[in-house]
Write a protein that holds these residues in place. Structure first.
Motif, short mmCIF file in Angstrom:
data_model
loop_
_atom_site.label_atom_id
_atom_site.label_comp_id
_atom_site.label_asym_id
_atom_site.label_seq_id
_atom_site.Cartn_x
_atom_site.Cartn_y
_atom_site.Cartn_z
N THR A 70 0.84 -1.19 0.00
CA THR A 70 0.00 0.00 0.00
C THR A 70 0.88 1.24 0.00
OG1 THR A 70 -0.05 0.15 2.41
CG2 THR A 70 -1.76 -1.23 1.37
N LYS A 71 0.28 2.38 -0.27
CA LYS A 71 1.04 3.64 -0.21
C LYS A 71 1.58 3.83 1.20
CE LYS A 71 -1.09 6.26 -3.91
NZ LYS A 71 -1.82 7.48 -4.29
N ARG A 75 5.44 4.41 2.24
CA ARG A 75 5.89 5.60 2.97
C ARG A 75 6.58 5.21 4.27
NH1 ARG A 75 0.50 8.13 1.35
NH2 ARG A 75 1.08 9.29 -0.51
N ALA A 76 6.03 4.24 4.97
CA ALA A 76 6.63 3.80 6.24
C ALA A 76 8.02 3.22 5.99
CB ALA A 76 5.74 2.78 6.93
N ALA A 77 8.17 2.45 4.94
CA ALA A 77 9.47 1.86 4.63
C ALA A 77 10.48 2.95 4.27
CB ALA A 77 9.34 0.85 3.49
N MET A 78 10.03 3.95 3.52
CA MET A 78 10.94 5.05 3.16
C MET A 78 11.34 5.83 4.40
SD MET A 78 11.68 4.81 0.07
CE MET A 78 12.62 6.31 0.15
N GLN A 79 10.41 6.08 5.30
CA GLN A 79 10.74 6.82 6.51
C GLN A 79 11.73 6.03 7.36
OE1 GLN A 79 7.39 8.08 8.83
NE2 GLN A 79 8.64 9.42 10.09
N LYS A 80 11.53 4.74 7.47
CA LYS A 80 12.44 3.89 8.24
C LYS A 80 13.84 3.93 7.62
CE LYS A 80 12.94 -0.79 10.06
NZ LYS A 80 12.32 -2.11 10.16
N MET A 81 13.90 3.85 6.30
CA MET A 81 15.18 3.88 5.61
C MET A 81 15.88 5.22 5.84
SD MET A 81 16.87 5.06 2.53
CE MET A 81 15.46 5.76 1.74
N MET A 82 15.13 6.32 5.78
CA MET A 82 15.73 7.64 5.99
C MET A 82 16.22 7.79 7.42
SD MET A 82 13.53 10.24 3.59
CE MET A 82 11.90 9.76 4.14
#
Length: 91
Positions: A70-71, A75-82
């Motif tokens: 899902t979007k 987004r959660a994965a991108m935030q965790k990566m950042m």
């Protein structure tokens, strides 16, 4: 260590697709919407791979392992990566 490296590689592969703050003039979720070819609001593994993305990136994004991204998961994965990237930066 291997898991972190795999996560980092997957996140880098997905970063252009799901970045939270796109360049000026771009709409958030544009890649997601274009890749969601059946317009059901989620990305299947087949849609992800048809867009030229690696399976490892899909596996990393699919937080609940239901075979869909899902979007919100993206987004959660991108935030965790950042956050992980920021934590690794020298102070």
């Amino acid at each position: 260590m291997i898991r972190q490296a795999m996560f980092a590689v997957a996140a880098l592969l997905a970063a252009p697709a799901l970045a939270q703050q796109p360049p000026a003039g771009h709409q958030p979720g544009r890649f997601f919407d274009a890749t969601d070819t059946n317009k059901d609001g989620v990305l299947s593994k087949a849609e992800w791979e048809a867009a030229g993305r690696r399976p490892e990136g899909f596996a990393m994004m699919d937080a609940d392992k239901d075979g869909k991204v899902t979007k919100e998961e993206g987004r959660a994965a991108m935030q965790k990566m950042m956050q992980q990237r920021a934590a690794q930066q020298p102070q």
